[in-house]
Design an enzyme around this catalytic site. Structure first.
Site, PDB file in Angstrom:
ATOM      1  N   ASP A  29      35.084  26.469 -15.107  1.00  0.00           N
ATOM      2  CA  ASP A  29      33.687  26.613 -15.533  1.00  0.00           C
ATOM      3  C   ASP A  29      32.758  25.868 -14.574  1.00  0.00           C
ATOM      4  O   ASP A  29      33.147  24.863 -13.971  1.00  0.00           O
ATOM      5  CB  ASP A  29      33.556  26.043 -16.958  1.00  0.00           C
ATOM      6  CG  ASP A  29      32.270  26.499 -17.633  1.00  0.00           C
ATOM      7  OD1 ASP A  29      31.589  27.404 -17.105  1.00  0.00           O
ATOM      8  OD2 ASP A  29      31.950  25.942 -18.692  1.00  0.00           O
ATOM      9  N   ASN A  77      32.653  37.654 -21.538  1.00  0.00           N
ATOM     10  CA  ASN A  77      31.868  37.638 -20.288  1.00  0.00           C
ATOM     11  C   ASN A  77      31.146  38.958 -19.995  1.00  0.00           C
ATOM     12  O   ASN A  77      30.253  39.006 -19.154  1.00  0.00           O
ATOM     13  CB  ASN A  77      32.741  37.242 -19.089  1.00  0.00           C
ATOM     14  CG  ASN A  77      33.068  35.767 -19.048  1.00  0.00           C
ATOM     15  OD1 ASN A  77      34.102  35.355 -18.516  1.00  0.00           O
ATOM     16  ND2 ASN A  77      32.205  34.921 -19.618  1.00  0.00           N
TER      17      ASN A  77
HETATM   18  C1  FPP Z   1      32.598  30.311 -15.442  1.00  0.00           C
HETATM   19  O1  FPP Z   1      31.526  29.688 -14.762  1.00  0.00           O
HETATM   20  C2  FPP Z   1      33.332  31.135 -14.527  1.00  0.00           C
HETATM   21  C3  FPP Z   1      33.580  32.453 -14.687  1.00  0.00           C
HETATM   22  C4  FPP Z   1      33.132  33.237 -15.854  1.00  0.00           C
HETATM   23  C5  FPP Z   1      34.297  33.202 -13.667  1.00  0.00           C
HETATM   24  C6  FPP Z   1      35.501  32.519 -13.094  1.00  0.00           C
HETATM   25  C7  FPP Z   1      35.769  33.153 -11.832  1.00  0.00           C
HETATM   26  C8  FPP Z   1      36.097  32.535 -10.706  1.00  0.00           C
HETATM   27  C9  FPP Z   1      36.386  31.114 -10.547  1.00  0.00           C
HETATM   28  C10 FPP Z   1      36.126  33.372  -9.527  1.00  0.00           C
HETATM   29  C11 FPP Z   1      37.374  33.712  -8.952  1.00  0.00           C
HETATM   30  C12 FPP Z   1      38.587  33.916  -9.725  1.00  0.00           C
HETATM   31  C13 FPP Z   1      39.588  34.618  -9.204  1.00  0.00           C
HETATM   32  C14 FPP Z   1      40.866  34.736  -9.894  1.00  0.00           C
HETATM   33  C15 FPP Z   1      39.439  35.312  -7.925  1.00  0.00           C
HETATM   34  P1  FPP Z   1      30.074  30.018 -15.224  1.00  0.00           P
HETATM   35  O2  FPP Z   1      29.588  31.167 -14.455  1.00  0.00           O
HETATM   36  O3  FPP Z   1      30.044  30.206 -16.706  1.00  0.00           O
HETATM   37  O4  FPP Z   1      29.314  28.729 -14.833  1.00  0.00           O
HETATM   38  P2  FPP Z   1      28.074  28.096 -15.606  1.00  0.00           P
HETATM   39  O5  FPP Z   1      28.593  27.617 -16.924  1.00  0.00           O
HETATM   40  O6  FPP Z   1      27.655  26.981 -14.705  1.00  0.00           O
HETATM   41  O7  FPP Z   1      27.027  29.152 -15.740  1.00  0.00           O
END
Ligand code: FPP
Length: 251
Positions: A29, A77
């Site tokens: 996250d 998501n």
């Molecule tokens: C949460 O951070 C992250 C995600 C919903 C996506 C996770 C994906 C990756 C780490 C990219 C790559 C993965 C692979 C397997 C290639 P957020 O966007 O919710 O962050 P925030 O809470 O700061 O908004």
């Protein structure tokens, strides 16, 4: 105290020695906030996050981590903007196309968990191919949770279990804590020993609900794109110092 000849003291000491987690699961996250702090679009953070995955996978053998499970995209998501969802799907396609060979070369076996029905065909083909091309690897087991939700997984598992009951393949009297997990996406994996969530949020967000019943948790402030192998090493060391009793009393 007199020595009991039947007790191997060295073995006793070994069994109490700090042991790292065999299975680590990570809620990655903080990509969005990491990007926003740099005045960049959220997808910039997801791309930076994808680069971290490689570093963390590569660190696993040295830390004796046999299973690594990462939460890449949840069933919730889809509620994000169309731009972000499309950008993430494109990132997953790119990641799989680019990383399959490198992961196989590092003896990593990749599996995906989650519901594939809502994913586009190009992506599911790449996922199948990645699983197939790494199927013979016997090093680190990397599991990528994609369109995964713990409640959705339990519901899908229950549906399959109910069909087996209806078809006479399973006796309802045999439904218990041993048989139900055989229907989960994770049926070939051990339960996670340690679940890490980055970015300062202390919640589990529908990740491995059944499997993490006795996991240890680490909620850390680091945003995922800043997470390092060294930090993973520290968390594993601290896991080794924890007293895990699984509901029992220490004797
Ligand atoms: C949460 O951070 C992250 C995600 C919903 C996506 C996770 C994906 C990756 C780490 C990219 C790559 C993965 C692979 C397997 C290639 P957020 O966007 O919710 O962050 P925030 O809470 O700061 O908004």
């Amino acid at each position: 105290m007199p020595k009991d000849p039947d007790i191997d003291l060295a073995a006793c000491t070994d069994s109490r020695a700090p042991r790292g987690p065999r299975h680590v699961a990570i809620i990655m996250d903080g990509n969005g906030r990491w990007a926003e702090a740099r005045g960049r679009p959220r997808l910039f953070g997801h791309h930076a996050g994808a680069r971290r995955v490689r570093e963390v996978v590569e660190a696993c053998p040295d830390l004796n981590i046999e299973y690594l499970t990462i939460f890449a995209f949840s069933t919730e998501n889809w509620k994000r903007t169309q731009t972000e969802v499309a950008g993430l799907m494109s990132l997953f396609r790119r990641y799989i196309s680019k990383e399959t060979r490198a992961l196989a070369a590092r003896n990593v076996r990749v599996r995906f968990i989650g519901d594939r029905v809502r994913l586009d065909q190009k992506l599911t083909q790449l996922m199948d191919q990645m699983e197939l091309e790494t199927a013979q690897m016997d090093g680190v087991n990397l599991t990528i949770a994609l369109n995964y939700g713990g409640r959705d997984e339990v519901a899908r598992a229950t549906k399959r279990l109910a069909m087996d009951v209806a078809n006479g393949k399973l006796d309802p009297a045999d439904v218990n804590e041993e048989t139900l997990p055989r229907y989960l996406d994770t049926h070939v994996l051990p339960d996670p020993d340690l679940v890490i969530r980055t970015s300062g949020e202390a919640r589990i967000s529908n990740f491995l609900l059944w499997q993490s019943a006795y996991s240890e948790y680490e909620f850390i402030d680091t945003l995922w794109p800043d997470f390092t192998a060294a930090e993973l090493g520290q968390l594993c060391a601290s896991f080794g110092r924890r007293d895990r009793r699984f509901g029992a009393v220490k004797t």
